[in-house]
Motif scaffolding. Structure first.
Motif, mmCIF file in Angstrom:
data_model
loop_
_atom_site.group_PDB
_atom_site.id
_atom_site.type_symbol
_atom_site.label_atom_id
_atom_site.label_comp_id
_atom_site.label_asym_id
_atom_site.label_seq_id
_atom_site.Cartn_x
_atom_site.Cartn_y
_atom_site.Cartn_z
ATOM 1 N N GLN A 45 0.828 -1.208 0.000
ATOM 2 C CA GLN A 45 0.000 0.000 0.000
ATOM 3 C C GLN A 45 0.867 1.265 0.000
ATOM 4 O O GLN A 45 0.594 2.212 -0.737
ATOM 5 N N PHE A 46 1.908 1.276 0.797
ATOM 6 C CA PHE A 46 2.813 2.432 0.809
ATOM 7 C C PHE A 46 3.504 2.593 -0.546
ATOM 8 O O PHE A 46 3.697 3.709 -1.022
ATOM 9 N N ALA A 47 3.870 1.481 -1.170
ATOM 10 C CA ALA A 47 4.499 1.548 -2.497
ATOM 11 C C ALA A 47 3.521 2.104 -3.521
ATOM 12 O O ALA A 47 3.892 2.928 -4.367
ATOM 13 N N GLN A 48 2.271 1.694 -3.434
ATOM 14 C CA GLN A 48 1.251 2.203 -4.346
ATOM 15 C C GLN A 48 1.024 3.696 -4.146
ATOM 16 O O GLN A 48 0.702 4.412 -5.097
ATOM 17 N N LEU A 49 1.194 4.159 -2.932
ATOM 18 C CA LEU A 49 1.026 5.579 -2.640
ATOM 19 C C LEU A 49 2.240 6.415 -3.057
ATOM 20 O O LEU A 49 2.217 7.630 -2.959
ATOM 21 N N GLY A 50 3.293 5.733 -3.515
ATOM 22 C CA GLY A 50 4.446 6.451 -4.049
ATOM 23 C C GLY A 50 5.646 6.559 -3.129
ATOM 24 O O GLY A 50 6.583 7.295 -3.433
ATOM 25 N N MET A 51 5.650 5.829 -2.010
ATOM 26 C CA MET A 51 6.830 5.882 -1.142
ATOM 27 C C MET A 51 8.008 5.228 -1.844
ATOM 28 O O MET A 51 7.882 4.149 -2.410
ATOM 29 N N ARG A 52 9.121 5.909 -1.830
ATOM 30 C CA ARG A 52 10.345 5.467 -2.476
ATOM 31 C C ARG A 52 11.405 5.194 -1.400
ATOM 32 O O ARG A 52 11.196 5.508 -0.220
ATOM 33 N N PRO A 53 12.543 4.608 -1.766
ATOM 34 C CA PRO A 53 13.583 4.322 -0.775
ATOM 35 C C PRO A 53 13.994 5.547 0.049
ATOM 36 O O PRO A 53 14.218 5.436 1.256
ATOM 37 N N ARG A 54 14.053 6.715 -0.584
ATOM 38 C CA ARG A 54 14.452 7.918 0.175
ATOM 39 C C ARG A 54 13.454 8.227 1.295
ATOM 40 O O ARG A 54 13.836 8.727 2.354
ATOM 41 N N HIS A 55 12.177 7.919 1.079
ATOM 42 C CA HIS A 55 11.173 8.150 2.116
ATOM 43 C C HIS A 55 11.385 7.203 3.302
ATOM 44 O O HIS A 55 11.215 7.596 4.451
ATOM 45 N N TRP A 56 11.729 5.947 2.991
ATOM 46 C CA TRP A 56 11.962 4.980 4.072
ATOM 47 C C TRP A 56 13.236 5.315 4.838
ATOM 48 O O TRP A 56 13.313 5.109 6.046
ATOM 49 N N LYS A 57 14.240 5.853 4.152
ATOM 50 C CA LYS A 57 15.462 6.291 4.848
ATOM 51 C C LYS A 57 15.144 7.442 5.794
ATOM 52 O O LYS A 57 15.628 7.488 6.922
ATOM 53 N N GLU A 58 14.323 8.370 5.331
ATOM 54 C CA GLU A 58 13.925 9.500 6.177
ATOM 55 C C GLU A 58 13.076 9.024 7.355
ATOM 56 O O GLU A 58 13.232 9.502 8.475
ATOM 57 N N ALA A 59 12.191 8.066 7.106
ATOM 58 C CA ALA A 59 11.366 7.507 8.187
ATOM 59 C C ALA A 59 12.248 6.824 9.231
ATOM 60 O O ALA A 59 11.996 6.928 10.434
ATOM 61 N N ARG A 60 13.291 6.132 8.773
ATOM 62 C CA ARG A 60 14.228 5.497 9.712
ATOM 63 C C ARG A 60 14.906 6.551 10.575
ATOM 64 O O ARG A 60 15.020 6.393 11.792
ATOM 65 N N ALA A 61 15.352 7.636 9.943
ATOM 66 C CA ALA A 61 16.010 8.716 10.702
ATOM 67 C C ALA A 61 15.049 9.302 11.739
ATOM 68 O O ALA A 61 15.435 9.533 12.892
ATOM 69 N N MET A 62 13.793 9.532 11.346
ATOM 70 C CA MET A 62 12.803 10.079 12.289
ATOM 71 C C MET A 62 12.503 9.088 13.406
ATOM 72 O O MET A 62 12.338 9.476 14.566
ATOM 73 N N PHE A 63 12.440 7.808 13.070
ATOM 74 C CA PHE A 63 12.205 6.765 14.069
ATOM 75 C C PHE A 63 13.296 6.794 15.132
ATOM 76 O O PHE A 63 13.009 6.793 16.333
#
Length: 130
Positions: A45-63
């Protein structure tokens, strides 16, 4: 939060015991209104919404920043472990149990659009709008 929760449960299903009463999902009872029920569905679902690797890297940093700076229960030894950065268990958890399946979902989504058959169908679908 749901992705993190499912990732932990995926590693060890015994972590189903919920410590906070504010979670509406009760142990061993799936939430029928949830947008996804498995990690794979959630990442797709996140991939369908357009999340890319850079978004997951940023989410990791925020986490990691959130765990370190907003956690009222953090202890000194936990802070020392988080200070390890890429060697910390929190960083490795996110990378291997959250980010890796998320990137697999992105690759699967990309493969759908890279297919010549699907590209043709997509082109034909949008052609009347041009």
């Amino acid at each position: 939060v749901s992705i993190i929760d499912l990732s932990v449960r995926n590693m060890d299903p015994r972590t189903e015991v919920i410590a906070r009463e504010s979670y509406k999902v009760m142990p061993l009872r799936p939430d029928v209104d949830a947008p996804f029920h498995t990690l794979e569905e959630g990442f797709a679902q996140f991939a369908q919404l357009g999340m890319r690797p850079r978004h997951w890297k940023e989410a990791r940093a925020m986490f990691l920043v959130t765990i370190k700076n907003v956690n009222p229960y953090i202890e000194e030894n936990d802070e020392e472990l988080l200070a390890l950065g890429m060697d910390s268990c929190a960083y490795r958890f996110w990378t291997y149990h959250v980010m890796k399946p998320a990137l697999i979902a992105i690759a699967s989504m990309d493969a759908v659009f890279e297919s010549e058959v699907n590209r043709k169908i997509l082109h034909e679908s949008f052609e009347p709008l041009a």
